[in-house]
Write a protein that holds these residues in place. Structure first.
Motif, PDB file in Angstrom:
ATOM      1  N   SER A  28      45.729  41.943   0.825  1.00 20.38           N
ATOM      2  CA  SER A  28      46.274  42.199   2.171  1.00 20.38           C
ATOM      3  C   SER A  28      45.372  41.679   3.287  1.00 20.38           C
ATOM      4  N   ASP A  29      46.010  41.197   4.338  1.00 20.60           N
ATOM      5  CA  ASP A  29      45.251  40.716   5.506  1.00 20.60           C
ATOM      6  C   ASP A  29      44.921  41.857   6.465  1.00 20.60           C
ATOM      7  N   TYR A  30      45.822  42.839   6.526  1.00 16.61           N
ATOM      8  CA  TYR A  30      45.520  44.047   7.316  1.00 16.61           C
ATOM      9  C   TYR A  30      45.787  45.239   6.418  1.00 16.61           C
ATOM     10  N   ILE A  31      44.780  46.071   6.228  1.00 16.00           N
ATOM     11  CA  ILE A  31      44.907  47.233   5.336  1.00 16.00           C
ATOM     12  C   ILE A  31      44.775  48.505   6.173  1.00 16.00           C
ATOM     13  N   LEU A  32      45.748  49.352   6.035  1.00 20.20           N
ATOM     14  CA  LEU A  32      45.761  50.579   6.832  1.00 20.20           C
ATOM     15  C   LEU A  32      45.626  51.777   5.902  1.00 20.20           C
ATOM     16  N   TYR A  33      44.572  52.556   6.108  1.00 16.65           N
ATOM     17  CA  TYR A  33      44.399  53.789   5.331  1.00 16.65           C
ATOM     18  C   TYR A  33      45.149  54.910   6.042  1.00 16.65           C
ATOM     19  N   SER A  34      46.155  55.460   5.345  1.00 19.07           N
ATOM     20  CA  SER A  34      46.942  56.550   5.944  1.00 19.07           C
ATOM     21  C   SER A  34      46.862  57.774   5.053  1.00 19.07           C
ATOM     22  N   VAL A  35      45.625  58.239   4.850  1.00 22.13           N
ATOM     23  CA  VAL A  35      45.387  59.372   3.937  1.00 22.13           C
ATOM     24  C   VAL A  35      44.907  60.588   4.739  1.00 22.13           C
ATOM     25  N   GLU A  36      44.776  61.731   4.077  1.00 22.41           N
ATOM     26  CA  GLU A  36      44.266  62.943   4.727  1.00 22.41           C
ATOM     27  C   GLU A  36      42.881  62.661   5.322  1.00 22.41           C
ATOM     28  N   ALA A  37      42.641  63.143   6.536  1.00 20.40           N
ATOM     29  CA  ALA A  37      41.357  62.881   7.195  1.00 20.40           C
ATOM     30  C   ALA A  37      40.181  63.378   6.350  1.00 20.40           C
ATOM     31  N   GLY A  38      40.375  64.484   5.674  1.00 23.15           N
ATOM     32  CA  GLY A  38      39.296  65.089   4.882  1.00 23.15           C
ATOM     33  C   GLY A  38      38.872  64.255   3.678  1.00 23.15           C
ATOM     34  N   VAL A  39      39.690  63.282   3.253  1.00 20.40           N
ATOM     35  CA  VAL A  39      39.323  62.494   2.060  1.00 20.40           C
ATOM     36  C   VAL A  39      39.037  61.036   2.395  1.00 20.40           C
ATOM     37  N   ILE A  40      38.992  60.699   3.689  1.00 25.58           N
ATOM     38  CA  ILE A  40      38.881  59.289   4.077  1.00 25.58           C
ATOM     39  C   ILE A  40      37.623  58.643   3.486  1.00 25.58           C
ATOM     40  N   ASP A  41      36.498  59.375   3.510  1.00 20.87           N
ATOM     41  CA  ASP A  41      35.262  58.777   2.995  1.00 20.87           C
ATOM     42  C   ASP A  41      35.415  58.441   1.507  1.00 20.87           C
ATOM     43  N   LYS A  42      35.985  59.391   0.781  1.00 19.55           N
ATOM     44  CA  LYS A  42      36.146  59.207  -0.671  1.00 19.55           C
ATOM     45  C   LYS A  42      37.084  58.021  -0.977  1.00 19.55           C
TER      46      LYS A  42
ATOM     47  N   SER B  31      37.099  46.328  -2.676  1.00 21.87           N
ATOM     48  CA  SER B  31      38.148  45.399  -3.131  1.00 21.87           C
ATOM     49  C   SER B  31      38.830  44.703  -1.956  1.00 21.87           C
ATOM     50  N   THR B  32      38.392  45.016  -0.729  1.00 22.82           N
ATOM     51  CA  THR B  32      39.037  44.425   0.446  1.00 22.82           C
ATOM     52  C   THR B  32      38.935  42.895   0.409  1.00 22.82           C
ATOM     53  N   LYS B  33      40.055  42.241   0.674  1.00 25.09           N
ATOM     54  CA  LYS B  33      40.099  40.772   0.690  1.00 25.09           C
ATOM     55  C   LYS B  33      39.053  40.209   1.671  1.00 25.09           C
ATOM     56  N   VAL B  34      38.421  39.137   1.313  1.00 27.90           N
ATOM     57  CA  VAL B  34      37.402  38.532   2.185  1.00 27.90           C
ATOM     58  C   VAL B  34      38.025  38.199   3.552  1.00 27.90           C
ATOM     59  N   GLY B  35      37.360  38.646   4.614  1.00 29.14           N
ATOM     60  CA  GLY B  35      37.822  38.307   5.963  1.00 29.14           C
ATOM     61  C   GLY B  35      39.018  39.115   6.448  1.00 29.14           C
ATOM     62  N   ALA B  36      39.429  40.151   5.682  1.00 29.52           N
ATOM     63  CA  ALA B  36      40.589  40.956   6.106  1.00 29.52           C
ATOM     64  C   ALA B  36      40.200  41.890   7.263  1.00 29.52           C
ATOM     65  N   ILE B  37      41.216  42.535   7.821  1.00 26.21           N
ATOM     66  CA  ILE B  37      40.993  43.550   8.867  1.00 26.21           C
ATOM     67  C   ILE B  37      41.423  44.883   8.281  1.00 26.21           C
ATOM     68  N   VAL B  38      40.606  45.927   8.555  1.00 30.30           N
ATOM     69  CA  VAL B  38      40.922  47.265   8.032  1.00 30.30           C
ATOM     70  C   VAL B  38      41.060  48.233   9.192  1.00 30.30           C
ATOM     71  N   GLY B  39      41.990  49.166   9.050  1.00 34.82           N
ATOM     72  CA  GLY B  39      42.163  50.221  10.051  1.00 34.82           C
ATOM     73  C   GLY B  39      42.557  51.507   9.376  1.00 34.82           C
ATOM     74  N   GLY B  40      42.652  52.578  10.167  1.00 32.44           N
ATOM     75  CA  GLY B  40      43.061  53.877   9.612  1.00 32.44           C
ATOM     76  C   GLY B  40      43.999  54.561  10.570  1.00 32.44           C
ATOM     77  N   GLN B  41      44.738  55.533  10.029  1.00 32.39           N
ATOM     78  CA  GLN B  41      45.744  56.240  10.821  1.00 32.39           C
ATOM     79  C   GLN B  41      45.337  57.707  10.972  1.00 32.39           C
ATOM     80  N   THR B  42      44.120  58.065  10.513  1.00 31.56           N
ATOM     81  CA  THR B  42      43.767  59.488  10.560  1.00 31.56           C
ATOM     82  C   THR B  42      43.635  59.939  12.022  1.00 31.56           C
ATOM     83  N   SER B  43      43.766  61.237  12.217  1.00 31.99           N
ATOM     84  CA  SER B  43      43.836  61.769  13.579  1.00 31.99           C
ATOM     85  C   SER B  43      42.472  61.982  14.217  1.00 31.99           C
ATOM     86  N   CYS B  44      41.402  61.800  13.442  1.00 36.42           N
ATOM     87  CA  CYS B  44      40.055  61.958  14.013  1.00 36.42           C
ATOM     88  C   CYS B  44      39.235  60.741  13.603  1.00 36.42           C
ATOM     89  N   LYS B  45      38.705  60.028  14.561  1.00 35.81           N
ATOM     90  CA  LYS B  45      38.158  58.703  14.270  1.00 35.81           C
ATOM     91  C   LYS B  45      36.699  58.681  13.835  1.00 35.81           C
TER      92      LYS B  45
END
Ligand SMILES: NC(=O)C1=CN([C@@H]2O[C@H](COP(=O)(O)OP(=O)(O)OC[C@H]3O[C@@H](n4cnc5c(N)ncnc54)[C@H](OP(=O)(O)O)[C@@H]3O)[C@@H](O)[C@H]2O)C=CC1
Ligand SMILES: O=C(O)C(=O)Cc1ccc(O)cc1
Length: 428
Positions: A62-76, A84-98
């Motif tokens: 994926s070129d843009y990967i969005l983590y949409s998991v429970e905030a409490g498990v984001i680190d894990k 495994s992130t594709k070289v040069g990809a962009i990553v973001g998250g949808q959790t409610s606390c940044k």
């Protein structure tokens, strides 16, 4: 890097309520999100969506990967899939606390990976059109930010650019303390074994909003509220101040200190609802609110209520120097409703006087207000101790009590939100 939205591959890790909403909307617009095996069936007929068995397979293509998991498990979860992130990809998250999300990205993602995070400030059942969508250009070029903005443009949301830190401070003011108030109402009704719509004490527009939003929150997932309150350091202070304001005002009420109560509440009101705003339209109007009752009792004149929950939020905002209107650009639907009912009380001098006199003279609401005070303090302690398990336990016990009315409350609540949201956009 020459990425275009047409040939971009979008990966979503965490296909819960929000992940699915994103997948559906992005695939409608012609991109491809993904997740794991059990979703294959559900998404079998959705063009452009491929379900993968795990986050590694999502990340590597994926070129843009969005983590949409429970905030409490984001680190894990980022620790699990980040490498495994594709070289040069962009990553973001949808959790409610940044803060924890961005820390996890910095800790676990390879350094060639860029970070552009986001947060849709509404639940999965709300149409994103016109709702705020926060974008955080944390470690990324302007070009990559544009790329992400382009991908998410099909939502029709209003893009709000913030740093992670600003995001957490604002959402503590808007979301965390709002949820604490409604969670406390539900706790108090449960403690007094009441279903408020069965009582003549809770009729009328403001009460409909209190009941519908409380049930809406309890019908949702506990971890959404626990995560955004417990993991956000600014939220603890806000929720603690709310509990203190509730306690102080309740003490003035039972002590019969009418003048001190009026002085304090009106001074707080003056600092939040600045003079000069009297001529402006109210966010909410009674004839709108009156339509959404869970009760089948005939509509009588709303009996006076001390409105401790509303008096206390204004006291809390005033003590913390918060002007809630400043946050409209970054507000959730629930916050706008909460501000709407509060404003409704404070900009009607007769109603406010009546609430304050009721608080002193009428003992009908004393035991409700006592339980509300206990509840506000207990939620504050639970958040301050950072205790996810006891949060879950408290939440689920009360949710179970109200569960028989969820289907009806959610339908009515959705209708109420839709009607009211048309009148309270984040531009107001
Ligand atoms: N609900 C809302 O109103 C909003 C929520 N948010 C935020 O969005 C995020 C998601 O919330 P929401 O969708 O409501 O919650 P859900 O519980 O519905 O979704 C979370 C999903 O993450 C999945 N997950 C957890 N760990 C992994 C893993 N290692 N690999 C793959 N998937 C995993 C869970 O799968 P499983 O169930 O199998 O464990 C679940 O499907 C949260 O951080 C929340 O704070 C933001 C805006 C609004
Ligand atoms: O409107 C609210 O406050 C909600 O309860 C829905 C919600 C929950 C979590 C978010 O991060 C954003 C919106």
């Amino acid at each position: 890097m020459g990425r275009t939205k047409e040939d971009a591959s979008i990966g979503i890790i965490g296909m819960g309520d929000m992940g699915k909403m994103y997948a559906q909307r992005l695939s409608d617009a012609g991109w491809r999100p993904e997740n794991f095996e059990s979703l294959k069936q559900e998404f079998a007929s959705q063009k452009g969506v491929t379900i993968f068995p795990n986050g590694h397979l999502v990340s590597r293509i994926s070129d843009y990967i969005l983590y949409s998991v429970e905030a409490g498990v984001i680190d894990k979860v980022v620790a699990q899939y980040g490498l495994s992130t594709k070289v040069g990809a962009i990553v973001g998250g949808q959790t409610s606390c940044k803060a924890p999300e961005l820390a996890a990205f910095e800790k676990h993602l390879p350094s060639d990976v860029e970070i552009v995070s986001c947060h849709s400030l509404h639940g999965p059942k709300v149409n994103p059109q016109g709702q705020p969508l926060v974008l955080i250009q944390h470690r990324a070029s302007d070009e990559s930010l544009k790329f992400v903005e382009n991908i998410l443009s099909s939502f029709g949301s209003k893009h709000v650019h913030l740093t992670g830190e600003m995001h957490d401070r604002i959402t503590a003011d808007t979301q965390a303390v709002t949820h604490a108030a409604f969670l406390s109402m539900g706790t108090a009704w449960h403690a007094n074994t009441q279903f408020p719509w069965e009582h003549g004490r809770w009729v009328g527009g403001i009460e409909n909003v209190k009941i519908n939003i409380t049930l809406r929150i309890y019908s949702n997932k506990w971890h959404v509220y626990a995560g955004l309150a417990i993991l956000n350091p600014a939220a603890k202070q806000q929720i603690r101040q709310y509990a203190e304001s509730v306690t102080d005002l309740y003490k003035l009420m039972i002590g019969g200190q009418r003048e001190e109560l009026k002085r304090r509440v009106k001074a707080a009101g003056a600092s939040v609802f600045r003079p000069g705003s009297e001529g402006q339209d109210l966010l909410l109007k009674d004839e709108v609110l009156d339509r959404f009752s869970l009760s089948n009792r005939p509509r009588e004149k709303a009996p006076p209520n001390s409105h401790l929950s509303l008096l206390a939020i204004v006291d809390c905002w005033s003590k913390l120097g918060i002007v809630p209107y400043d946050h409209m650009i970054c507000s959730t639907p629930l916050f706008r409703l909460w501000l709407g009912v509060t404003e409704y009380l404070f900009r009607n001098q007769d109603l406010l006087e009546e609430a304050l006199d009721t608080a002193i003279d009428d003992s009908t609401f004393r035991s409700d207000d006592l339980e509300f005070t206990f509840a506000a303090r207990a939620w504050s302690d639970c958040v301050s101790f950072g205790d996810f398990e006891s949060y879950r336990h408290r939440f689920e016990r009360i949710a179970e009590y109200f569960a028989p009315r969820f289907p009806e409350a959610v339908t009515l609540g959705n209708e109420m939100m839709k009607t009211i949201l048309e009148k309270t956009t984040s531009n107001n």
